[in-house]
Scaffold this active site. Sequence first.
Site, PDB file in Angstrom:
ATOM      1  N   HIS A 130       0.876  -1.190   0.000  1.00 21.33           N
ATOM      2  CA  HIS A 130       0.000   0.000   0.000  1.00 21.33           C
ATOM      3  C   HIS A 130       0.907   1.232   0.000  1.00 21.33           C
ATOM      4  O   HIS A 130       2.031   1.173   0.508  1.00 21.33           O
ATOM      5  CB  HIS A 130      -0.833  -0.063   1.281  1.00 21.33           C
ATOM      6  CG  HIS A 130      -1.917   0.947   1.407  1.00 21.33           C
ATOM      7  ND1 HIS A 130      -1.671   2.255   1.741  1.00 21.33           N
ATOM      8  CD2 HIS A 130      -3.255   0.839   1.281  1.00 21.33           C
ATOM      9  CE1 HIS A 130      -2.822   2.905   1.816  1.00 21.33           C
ATOM     10  NE2 HIS A 130      -3.799   2.070   1.540  1.00 21.33           N
ATOM     11  N   ASP A 207       3.048  -4.613   8.044  1.00 24.39           N
ATOM     12  CA  ASP A 207       1.836  -3.802   7.941  1.00 24.39           C
ATOM     13  C   ASP A 207       0.661  -4.763   8.080  1.00 24.39           C
ATOM     14  O   ASP A 207       0.353  -5.520   7.153  1.00 24.39           O
ATOM     15  CB  ASP A 207       1.843  -3.088   6.578  1.00 24.39           C
ATOM     16  CG  ASP A 207       0.505  -2.444   6.241  1.00 24.39           C
ATOM     17  OD1 ASP A 207      -0.451  -2.593   7.023  1.00 24.39           O
ATOM     18  OD2 ASP A 207       0.422  -1.806   5.172  1.00 24.39           O
ATOM     19  N   GLN A 210      -4.550  -5.113   6.956  1.00 21.99           N
ATOM     20  CA  GLN A 210      -5.573  -5.960   6.327  1.00 21.99           C
ATOM     21  C   GLN A 210      -5.642  -7.345   6.952  1.00 21.99           C
ATOM     22  O   GLN A 210      -6.358  -8.212   6.441  1.00 21.99           O
ATOM     23  CB  GLN A 210      -5.288  -6.085   4.819  1.00 21.99           C
ATOM     24  CG  GLN A 210      -5.343  -4.778   4.061  1.00 21.99           C
ATOM     25  CD  GLN A 210      -6.741  -4.180   3.993  1.00 21.99           C
ATOM     26  OE1 GLN A 210      -7.746  -4.863   4.198  1.00 21.99           O
ATOM     27  NE2 GLN A 210      -6.820  -2.892   3.692  1.00 21.99           N
ATOM     28  N   LYS A 233     -10.358  -0.413  10.644  1.00 22.35           N
ATOM     29  CA  LYS A 233     -10.626  -1.578   9.789  1.00 22.35           C
ATOM     30  C   LYS A 233     -11.089  -2.773  10.619  1.00 22.35           C
ATOM     31  O   LYS A 233     -11.386  -3.829  10.072  1.00 22.35           O
ATOM     32  CB  LYS A 233      -9.375  -1.948   8.993  1.00 22.35           C
ATOM     33  CG  LYS A 233      -9.016  -0.920   7.905  1.00 22.35           C
ATOM     34  CD  LYS A 233      -7.989  -1.485   6.956  1.00 22.35           C
ATOM     35  CE  LYS A 233      -7.124  -0.450   6.296  1.00 22.35           C
ATOM     36  NZ  LYS A 233      -7.806   0.366   5.290  1.00 22.35           N
ATOM     37  N   CYS A 371      -4.710   2.772  -3.580  1.00 18.00           N
ATOM     38  CA  CYS A 371      -3.453   3.221  -2.961  1.00 18.00           C
ATOM     39  C   CYS A 371      -2.353   2.186  -3.196  1.00 18.00           C
ATOM     40  O   CYS A 371      -1.542   1.913  -2.287  1.00 18.00           O
ATOM     41  CB  CYS A 371      -3.601   3.489  -1.463  1.00 18.00           C
ATOM     42  SG  CYS A 371      -4.889   4.649  -1.072  1.00 18.00           S
TER      43      CYS A 371
HETATM   44  N1  ALA Z   1      -6.202   1.109   2.864  1.00 18.16           N
HETATM   45  C1  ALA Z   1      -7.589   1.237   2.560  1.00 18.16           C
HETATM   46  C2  ALA Z   1      -7.990   0.452   1.337  1.00 18.16           C
HETATM   47  O1  ALA Z   1      -7.294  -0.430   0.923  1.00 18.16           O
HETATM   48  C3  ALA Z   1      -8.029   2.631   2.511  1.00 18.16           C
HETATM   49  O2  ALA Z   1      -9.034   0.715   0.787  1.00 18.16           O
END
Ligand code: ALA
Length: 413
Positions: A130, A207, A210, A233, A371
């Site tokens: 990202h 990171d 996710q 998230k 992103c």
């Molecule tokens: N990192 C977030 C996305 O993947 C905003 O949408």
Amino acid sequence: MKASVTKQVVDFGRLCRDFPILQKTNRGKTMIYLDSASSAQKPYQVINAIADFYMQDYANIHRGIYELSERSTQLYENTREQVKNFIHAAHADEIVFVRSTTEGINLIAQSFGRPRWQAGDEVILSTMEHHSNIVPWYMLKEQIGIVLKIIPIDDVGAMDIETYKKLFSSRTKLVAISHASNVLGTINPVKDMTAIAHAHHVPVLIDGAQAVSHMPVNVQDLDCDFYVFSAHKMYGPTGIGVLYGKKPWLDTLPPYQGGGGMIETVAFEKVTYTKAPQKFEAGTPDIAGVIGLNAAIQYVQTIGMENIFSHEQALLNYAEPKLLAIPELRMIGEAKPKVGVVSFVLNHIHPHDIGTVLDHEGIAVRAGHHCAMPLMERFQVPATVRVSFGVYNQEKDIDTLLSAIQLTKRLFA
Ligand code: ALA
């Protein structure tokens, strides 16, 4: 309001009732929220915890000698302990509250990299990062001349581990990689990658934006040096995130920002700093955000991280073959294992147009470069449509999505 769960059996069909916003409509249709990888919706449990905190327990922390401030401080520091347990850190002092994943990575770049590294020193990243795990390192390239070395990914979206092993040199200072890709969904072999880096005496930053709300995470088992994630998230509020750092690192790194709350003594001639983690939390922090994070962790733990992982895997297994059966659809990211993220393009139809049609059918997805521009370049697409799952999604949401994709095809035929 309690989450709709008993000890082991989770009624995922009822969980969406915990989320007031999911009772609303989108463009007059039943709301189908398939954009949790961007930001997850908030349950009553989190919203009420923040409101209750402001109504009953709020005061500034670490500064008051009165009961209310002590109570507020206690709740804030209890959450540090709770985060430690949630990600299986060894010490609560290894948990730094930051604004977001992005701020956590910037903190490491500016506190670790900038004062210690020199021109020609190297950081290893991957093609699937990202922007938040690219740009802070690119800024160091501009500021002090470090070199970025990039792990390639294969055609299905998996890290090329053999090439990764060859990227190390005597100048390698850090490996910074995502636990799970926000576009491909790929769950990377971060434990093995960390062991490879450590064999070269190179620390690793993961990171976890996710990953942490979709699967159990154990930072001691991963043995990573730094792990970052955001609350928003994982059904918590925006504006609050976590940087985990192994204690010896946090003890030796200098502060990132200066201000109140992070000092021992201040004179114009000399300032001395307090210990980690407080030395990294300058100024009044997002106290209510931390309280919201506490409620969000309680929420996902009540459901159970293993249960959440199984539920989202079931949705993925239901959706992927049906999407792949659409002849015009090209899925971007088919590596296994994956979190509940599916990216695709559909023939000549621009992803923004697909997103617009889906929106008019009540379905919220993200369409764009997510992103992750280098990743778009790798797959030679300007953008993708991305569908991502949360605890509130069900198979019927995927059925509605499939019908809306067929409608899109007819509209753009
Ligand atoms: N990192 C977030 C996305 O993947 C905003 O949408």
